[in-house]
Design an enzyme around this catalytic site. Sequence first.
Site, mmCIF file in Angstrom:
data_model
loop_
_atom_site.group_PDB
_atom_site.id
_atom_site.type_symbol
_atom_site.label_atom_id
_atom_site.label_comp_id
_atom_site.label_asym_id
_atom_site.label_seq_id
_atom_site.Cartn_x
_atom_site.Cartn_y
_atom_site.Cartn_z
ATOM 1 N N HIS A 175 32.331 40.495 28.576
ATOM 2 C CA HIS A 175 31.880 41.842 28.223
ATOM 3 C C HIS A 175 31.538 41.959 26.738
ATOM 4 C CE1 HIS A 175 32.445 46.392 28.152
ATOM 5 N NE2 HIS A 175 31.570 46.189 29.114
ATOM 6 N N LYS A 177 29.624 41.712 23.049
ATOM 7 C CA LYS A 177 28.276 41.864 22.506
ATOM 8 C C LYS A 177 28.310 41.331 21.080
ATOM 9 C CE LYS A 177 28.512 45.127 25.846
ATOM 10 N NZ LYS A 177 29.746 45.589 26.513
ATOM 11 N N ASP A 182 22.314 32.689 11.395
ATOM 12 C CA ASP A 182 22.453 31.815 10.222
ATOM 13 C C ASP A 182 23.823 31.889 9.564
ATOM 14 O OD1 ASP A 182 19.869 30.933 10.558
ATOM 15 O OD2 ASP A 182 19.000 32.335 9.108
ATOM 16 N N HIS A 350 28.231 55.630 25.961
ATOM 17 C CA HIS A 350 28.669 54.253 26.196
ATOM 18 C C HIS A 350 29.467 53.697 25.020
ATOM 19 C CE1 HIS A 350 28.158 49.851 27.091
ATOM 20 N NE2 HIS A 350 28.322 50.297 28.316
ATOM 21 N N LYS A 352 32.408 52.760 22.353
ATOM 22 C CA LYS A 352 33.837 52.400 22.400
ATOM 23 C C LYS A 352 34.313 52.332 20.953
ATOM 24 C CE LYS A 352 31.531 49.702 25.665
ATOM 25 N NZ LYS A 352 31.565 50.573 26.784
ATOM 26 N N ASP A 357 42.298 58.948 10.526
ATOM 27 C CA ASP A 357 42.449 59.427 9.143
ATOM 28 C C ASP A 357 41.212 59.169 8.287
ATOM 29 O OD1 ASP A 357 44.984 60.263 9.814
ATOM 30 O OD2 ASP A 357 45.998 58.542 8.917
#
Length: 432
Positions: A175, A177, A182, A350, A352, A357
Amino acid sequence: MRDLEATSGAEAESQGGSRRRAVTLPSEPDAARSPGGCLVEEAPSPLWSSGVSPLLLARYYLPRGHVVSRGNTCVLLRDGVEAYPAMLEAIRGARRYIRLETYMFITDAVGELFGQALAEAAERGVHVKVLYDAVGSWTSRRGFFEALRQRGVDIRLFKPFSLSRGWRHLVRRDHRKILVVDGEVAFTGGVNISAHWAPEGQGGGWRDDVLRIEGPAVHALERRFLATWRLMFQDRFHRWTQGLHRWRRRPVGRGHVGVAVLSSRRGIHRAYLHAIQRARRSVLIAAAYFVPDRRLVAVLRDAARRGVEVRLLLNARSDHPLLEFVSRTFYEKLLGAGVRIFEWQRGVLHAKTAVVDGAWGTVGSFNLERLSLAFNHEVNAVFADPRLGRRLEESFREDCTGCREVTLAEFRRRPLWRKLLERILVSLRERL
């Protein structure tokens, strides 16, 4: 997709300042309701000064054992409209290698755009490795990926369907991403390669966040990619030779953001719990899929009861409809403790992300639900920096202005059929 390519990314957050620690007492936000019922307010005053040491913040908000790399420069990118142009620019400017790991690589307009950029990079001599998940990309055309291979892209499938290996093989998905170019710049967050994240009118307009990173944390993200690649394909010899080459080109820290790259599911969950327990002013969480365990519910309620502003930004309508009802089984407990819940009305949320603070934050692929906690390969970048934290907090509060706030009185008046469905789902969840 021309508008998508032409849109520029967000400007880099300015960094710097002394290492003095200064604390400002939080002030109450000036809040008002617009005629349409939306909440309009100013963000509270910062709890930490911009010159506070990142190491001090990391020690305060992060559990012991999490390695924090200092000297990073980070930019928060909102949605595909900012993330995709920045990612494509990095791919097109690659000189040595590209590492891309994604759950969804869909063969739509955005997929074609990225595929072309990756193939062009491979044809000019850049070493391109791509890893995509079999479940997340099951609708994609096989011929598209074969054409990329013929043009020099080393693109491989993570855990193809195989019922003979058992259900655990099927449910343990990649899952993450991650895009690394480089060894100098990296991207991580919730955005996949799909038109779902393209601007409205060109795609789904899904709401999401991506963190663009330069500095030592790039190396940590690259190691996560290589660990997954080695796990799947046992490409050890190439890993060793490339590893020696990368150590000579390790990113030099020029920024001031402390970043911990977390790929342990339990470690990410523990980081959430620890930061919420340490919160003194605010806990703001945007969760695409929200099915928390008992410990997370407990720390959220405790924080709200001790006077911390606790807000959850959740989906009004999810791309997984059943999860809407499962999430709402937790509403009464949370609302009763003083937690404020806002439901996203404009398409699909979508993201997350979380910010505590205005100083501690996280952006990544980890969902606050059971699959992420128990099965999936995930990665989150956790940072400690008042400037970047302020930017993430402002983005969160901006999102809340267009949302519907759920009140306890209103929630208790929901239809009987909803209450019955929620009870059934709670019973099933407890049995699993």
